[in-house]
Scaffold this motif. Structure first.
Motif, PDB file in Angstrom:
ATOM      1  N   VAL A  32     -11.531   6.083   2.112  1.00 25.17           N
ATOM      2  CA  VAL A  32     -10.276   6.449   2.767  1.00 25.17           C
ATOM      3  C   VAL A  32      -9.075   6.027   1.928  1.00 25.17           C
ATOM      4  O   VAL A  32      -8.158   6.815   1.694  1.00 25.17           O
ATOM      5  N   THR A  33      -9.064   4.777   1.461  1.00 23.84           N
ATOM      6  CA  THR A  33      -7.920   4.342   0.657  1.00 23.84           C
ATOM      7  C   THR A  33      -7.851   5.112  -0.660  1.00 23.84           C
ATOM      8  O   THR A  33      -6.758   5.453  -1.122  1.00 23.84           O
ATOM      9  N   LEU A  34      -8.993   5.408  -1.252  1.00 21.84           N
ATOM     10  CA  LEU A  34      -9.010   6.152  -2.505  1.00 21.84           C
ATOM     11  C   LEU A  34      -8.427   7.554  -2.316  1.00 21.84           C
ATOM     12  O   LEU A  34      -7.554   7.981  -3.088  1.00 21.84           O
ATOM     13  N   THR A  35      -8.889   8.273  -1.310  1.00 23.93           N
ATOM     14  CA  THR A  35      -8.394   9.643  -1.090  1.00 23.93           C
ATOM     15  C   THR A  35      -6.956   9.643  -0.580  1.00 23.93           C
ATOM     16  O   THR A  35      -6.155  10.485  -0.990  1.00 23.93           O
ATOM     17  N   LEU A  36      -6.634   8.687   0.286  1.00 21.05           N
ATOM     18  CA  LEU A  36      -5.279   8.638   0.839  1.00 21.05           C
ATOM     19  C   LEU A  36      -4.262   8.313  -0.251  1.00 21.05           C
ATOM     20  O   LEU A  36      -3.188   8.940  -0.321  1.00 21.05           O
ATOM     21  N   PHE A  37      -4.558   7.354  -1.105  1.00 24.63           N
ATOM     22  CA  PHE A  37      -3.639   7.002  -2.184  1.00 24.63           C
ATOM     23  C   PHE A  37      -3.500   8.150  -3.181  1.00 24.63           C
ATOM     24  O   PHE A  37      -2.408   8.401  -3.705  1.00 24.63           O
ATOM     25  N   THR A  38      -4.603   8.844  -3.460  1.00 25.11           N
ATOM     26  CA  THR A  38      -4.526   9.972  -4.388  1.00 25.11           C
ATOM     27  C   THR A  38      -3.696  11.102  -3.792  1.00 25.11           C
ATOM     28  O   THR A  38      -2.892  11.735  -4.493  1.00 25.11           O
ATOM     29  N   PHE A  39      -3.872  11.355  -2.504  1.00 23.09           N
ATOM     30  CA  PHE A  39      -3.037  12.345  -1.815  1.00 23.09           C
ATOM     31  C   PHE A  39      -1.570  11.925  -1.843  1.00 23.09           C
ATOM     32  O   PHE A  39      -0.681  12.733  -2.149  1.00 23.09           O
ATOM     33  N   HIS A  40      -1.314  10.674  -1.534  1.00 23.81           N
ATOM     34  CA  HIS A  40       0.047  10.123  -1.554  1.00 23.81           C
ATOM     35  C   HIS A  40       0.662  10.287  -2.950  1.00 23.81           C
ATOM     36  O   HIS A  40       1.832  10.657  -3.094  1.00 23.81           O
ATOM     37  N   PHE A  74       0.817  -1.208   0.000  1.00 29.50           N
ATOM     38  CA  PHE A  74       0.000   0.000   0.000  1.00 29.50           C
ATOM     39  C   PHE A  74       0.858   1.268   0.000  1.00 29.50           C
ATOM     40  O   PHE A  74       0.459   2.283  -0.577  1.00 29.50           O
ATOM     41  N   PHE A  75       2.016   1.221   0.622  1.00 27.88           N
ATOM     42  CA  PHE A  75       2.914   2.382   0.596  1.00 27.88           C
ATOM     43  C   PHE A  75       3.395   2.643  -0.830  1.00 27.88           C
ATOM     44  O   PHE A  75       3.384   3.793  -1.302  1.00 27.88           O
ATOM     45  N   LEU A  76       3.824   1.606  -1.531  1.00 31.38           N
ATOM     46  CA  LEU A  76       4.406   1.771  -2.860  1.00 31.38           C
ATOM     47  C   LEU A  76       3.343   1.834  -3.954  1.00 31.38           C
ATOM     48  O   LEU A  76       3.341   2.744  -4.786  1.00 31.38           O
ATOM     49  N   GLU A  77       2.434   0.875  -3.955  1.00 29.45           N
ATOM     50  CA  GLU A  77       1.394   0.886  -4.981  1.00 29.45           C
ATOM     51  C   GLU A  77       0.389   2.002  -4.717  1.00 29.45           C
ATOM     52  O   GLU A  77      -0.330   2.423  -5.631  1.00 29.45           O
ATOM     53  N   GLY A  78       0.350   2.496  -3.483  1.00 28.22           N
ATOM     54  CA  GLY A  78      -0.553   3.587  -3.164  1.00 28.22           C
ATOM     55  C   GLY A  78      -0.281   4.814  -4.013  1.00 28.22           C
ATOM     56  O   GLY A  78      -1.193   5.391  -4.618  1.00 28.22           O
ATOM     57  N   PHE A  79       0.993   5.245  -4.086  1.00 30.01           N
ATOM     58  CA  PHE A  79       1.272   6.418  -4.926  1.00 30.01           C
ATOM     59  C   PHE A  79       1.189   6.064  -6.408  1.00 30.01           C
ATOM     60  O   PHE A  79       0.908   6.926  -7.246  1.00 30.01           O
ATOM     61  N   ASP A  80       1.412   4.782  -6.756  1.00 28.92           N
ATOM     62  CA  ASP A  80       1.171   4.317  -8.130  1.00 28.92           C
ATOM     63  C   ASP A  80      -0.272   4.579  -8.543  1.00 28.92           C
ATOM     64  O   ASP A  80      -0.550   5.158  -9.596  1.00 28.92           O
ATOM     65  N   PHE A  81      -1.196   4.102  -7.714  1.00 28.23           N
ATOM     66  CA  PHE A  81      -2.612   4.322  -7.993  1.00 28.23           C
ATOM     67  C   PHE A  81      -2.925   5.815  -8.027  1.00 28.23           C
ATOM     68  O   PHE A  81      -3.686   6.281  -8.885  1.00 28.23           O
ATOM     69  N   GLY A  82      -2.346   6.552  -7.080  1.00 31.27           N
ATOM     70  CA  GLY A  82      -2.597   7.989  -7.029  1.00 31.27           C
ATOM     71  C   GLY A  82      -2.156   8.692  -8.298  1.00 31.27           C
ATOM     72  O   GLY A  82      -2.878   9.542  -8.831  1.00 31.27           O
ATOM     73  N   VAL A  83      -0.984   8.346  -8.812  1.00 34.61           N
ATOM     74  CA  VAL A  83      -0.488   8.961 -10.051  1.00 34.61           C
ATOM     75  C   VAL A  83      -1.399   8.606 -11.219  1.00 34.61           C
ATOM     76  O   VAL A  83      -1.698   9.447 -12.081  1.00 34.61           O
ATOM     77  N   GLY A  84      -1.862   7.343 -11.270  1.00 30.12           N
ATOM     78  CA  GLY A  84      -2.778   6.951 -12.327  1.00 30.12           C
ATOM     79  C   GLY A  84      -4.066   7.759 -12.302  1.00 30.12           C
ATOM     80  O   GLY A  84      -4.581   8.172 -13.347  1.00 30.12           O
ATOM     81  N   ILE A  85      -4.599   8.000 -11.108  1.00 27.83           N
ATOM     82  CA  ILE A  85      -5.810   8.818 -10.970  1.00 27.83           C
ATOM     83  C   ILE A  85      -5.529  10.261 -11.370  1.00 27.83           C
ATOM     84  O   ILE A  85      -6.354  10.924 -12.005  1.00 27.83           O
ATOM     85  N   LEU A  86      -4.343  10.750 -11.058  1.00 27.43           N
ATOM     86  CA  LEU A  86      -4.000  12.148 -11.352  1.00 27.43           C
ATOM     87  C   LEU A  86      -3.776  12.416 -12.836  1.00 27.43           C
ATOM     88  O   LEU A  86      -3.736  13.574 -13.244  1.00 27.43           O
ATOM     89  N   THR A  87      -3.630  11.362 -13.635  1.00 26.77           N
ATOM     90  CA  THR A  87      -3.505  11.596 -15.076  1.00 26.77           C
ATOM     91  C   THR A  87      -4.743  12.294 -15.639  1.00 26.77           C
ATOM     92  O   THR A  87      -4.670  12.937 -16.682  1.00 26.77           O
ATOM     93  N   LYS A  88      -5.875  12.169 -14.951  1.00 27.52           N
ATOM     94  CA  LYS A  88      -7.083  12.869 -15.371  1.00 27.52           C
ATOM     95  C   LYS A  88      -7.344  14.111 -14.519  1.00 27.52           C
ATOM     96  O   LYS A  88      -7.861  15.124 -15.016  1.00 27.52           O
ATOM     97  N   LEU A  89      -6.985  14.063 -13.238  1.00 33.14           N
ATOM     98  CA  LEU A  89      -7.300  15.175 -12.344  1.00 33.14           C
ATOM     99  C   LEU A  89      -6.283  16.312 -12.419  1.00 33.14           C
ATOM    100  O   LEU A  89      -6.624  17.469 -12.165  1.00 33.14           O
ATOM    101  N   LEU A  90      -5.039  15.999 -12.763  1.00 29.78           N
ATOM    102  CA  LEU A  90      -3.967  16.992 -12.695  1.00 29.78           C
ATOM    103  C   LEU A  90      -3.420  17.376 -14.062  1.00 29.78           C
ATOM    104  O   LEU A  90      -3.222  18.565 -14.346  1.00 29.78           O
TER     105      LEU A  90
END
Length: 333
Positions: A167-175, A19-35
């Motif tokens: 929580v995991t969705l927002t936390l990973f996206t923040f991460h 979750f520490f490593l794949e968490g920011f992976d997922f977050g970056v993937g989500i940010l491809t649309k948000l950022l």
């Protein structure tokens, strides 16, 4: 400490690492649309995790394999009872890997746009479903006297589990936003930092509510300590990103994930999968574990292999440690 207790701790560590490593992976993937505002910025985001995303997933494979070998009853009940959500996660991870590899194989805009959509959705869905799955594991599900799950898929979508998914969705996206601000230069770095601050505030509200609910329902003194560490670290990560200290913010968001997952495992122990029908039917570290001889062999294998994996992955992150920006993307000068 018995070997089955040791392996419960080791599996918890594997999930924390994932979750520490794949968490920011997922977050970056989500940010491809948000950022990202255009295709070069999407390429920058994808390139920040390009060298490491597949290595991060090794932690999931190891956690699953360790659960199968150390706690076969837990593995069987979990993967049969949570078959549909875990299948959805597996399909997402497969498509996500293909999307990373195939996106740049053809120059057509439609081709690349479709794979970028796939990266977004296959990052968002697992980030949410992992929280749903772990919340149900901690809360307890319908397990009968034969150690079999007898509930339905829709019962897994209860308010507590849905909050866990949020929580995991927002936390990973923040991460992920903090990671992007740490790994990029220029305007995208500035916008990632601003977005991380907003995401951190939303995450704090959801996380505090979920962790308090968990503590009041199944917690003890140890889980309370982990919860306090998670909350303090999350507040520290928000303060650090506001001050422009991306490195500190990323470290503290990692501590938040570590402490939050540790709290869930502390609240779970000595159960590995509680039964909501009868506590006597719960799977525990004792009745769900393999034989002591099996655990002993596994311990020796883990002692030899784990340092090698950690050294290799640390080396990978060191090699690809520098910041990147749109000026590093060919054809955008």
């Amino acid at each position: 400490m018995e070997l089955h207790d040791v392996w419960f701790v080791l599996i918890a560590v594997l999930w924390i690492g994932y979750f520490f490593l794949e968490g920011f992976d997922f977050g970056v993937g989500i940010l491809t649309k948000l950022l990202a505002r255009d295709r070069p910025e999407k390429r920058v985001l994808i390139n920040t995790i390009g060298p490491v995303w597949d290595g991060n997933e090794v932690w999931l494979l190891t956690a699953g394999g360790a659960t199968f070998a150390a706690f076969p009853e837990w593995y069987a009940t979990l993967f049969s009872g949570f078959y549909l959500p875990l299948l959805i996660i597996l399909v997402c991870l497969i498509v996500r890997g293909v999307a990373f590899e195939y996106r740049a194989k053809r120059p057509e805009e439609k081709w690349q746009r479709n794979w970028e959509q796939a990266i977004f959705w296959t990052s968002l869905i697992p980030a949410f479903l992992w929280g749903v799955a772990f919340a149900n594991i901690v809360r307890g599900v319908k397990i009968d006297a034969d150690m079999e799950f007898v509930g339905s898929f829709w019962e897994l979508l209860n308010p507590y589990a849905l909050l866990g998914g949020l929580v995991t969705l927002t936390l990973f996206t923040f991460h992920g936003a903090v990671f992007v601000s740490l790994k990029t230069v220029g305007d995208i770095r500035t916008r990632a930092r601003a977005l991380a601050l907003k995401l951190g505030l939303v995450t704090a509200v959801a996380a505090v509510g979920f962790l308090l609910w968990t503590q009041l329902d199944t917690g003890d003194g140890w889980s309370l300590a982990a919860m306090l560490v998670a909350v303090v670290a999350l507040v520290g990560a928000i303060v650090a990103i506001k001050a422009g200290r991306e490195g500190w913010s990323f470290a503290l968001s990692g501590v938040t994930i570590t402490a939050a997952v540790a709290m869930l495992f502390l609240a779970l122990f000595p159960d590995v999968m509680p039964s909501s029908l009868d506590p006597e039917w719960s799977l525990t570290v004792t009745n769900a574990s393999s034989s002591p001889y099996t655990l002993k062999i596994m311990t020796w294998c883990a002692a030899i292999a784990t340092p090698l994996v950690l050294l290799y992955q640390s080396w990978t992150y060191w090699v690809f440690r520098k910041r990147i920006g749109t000026q590093h993307i060919a054809g955008t000068h």
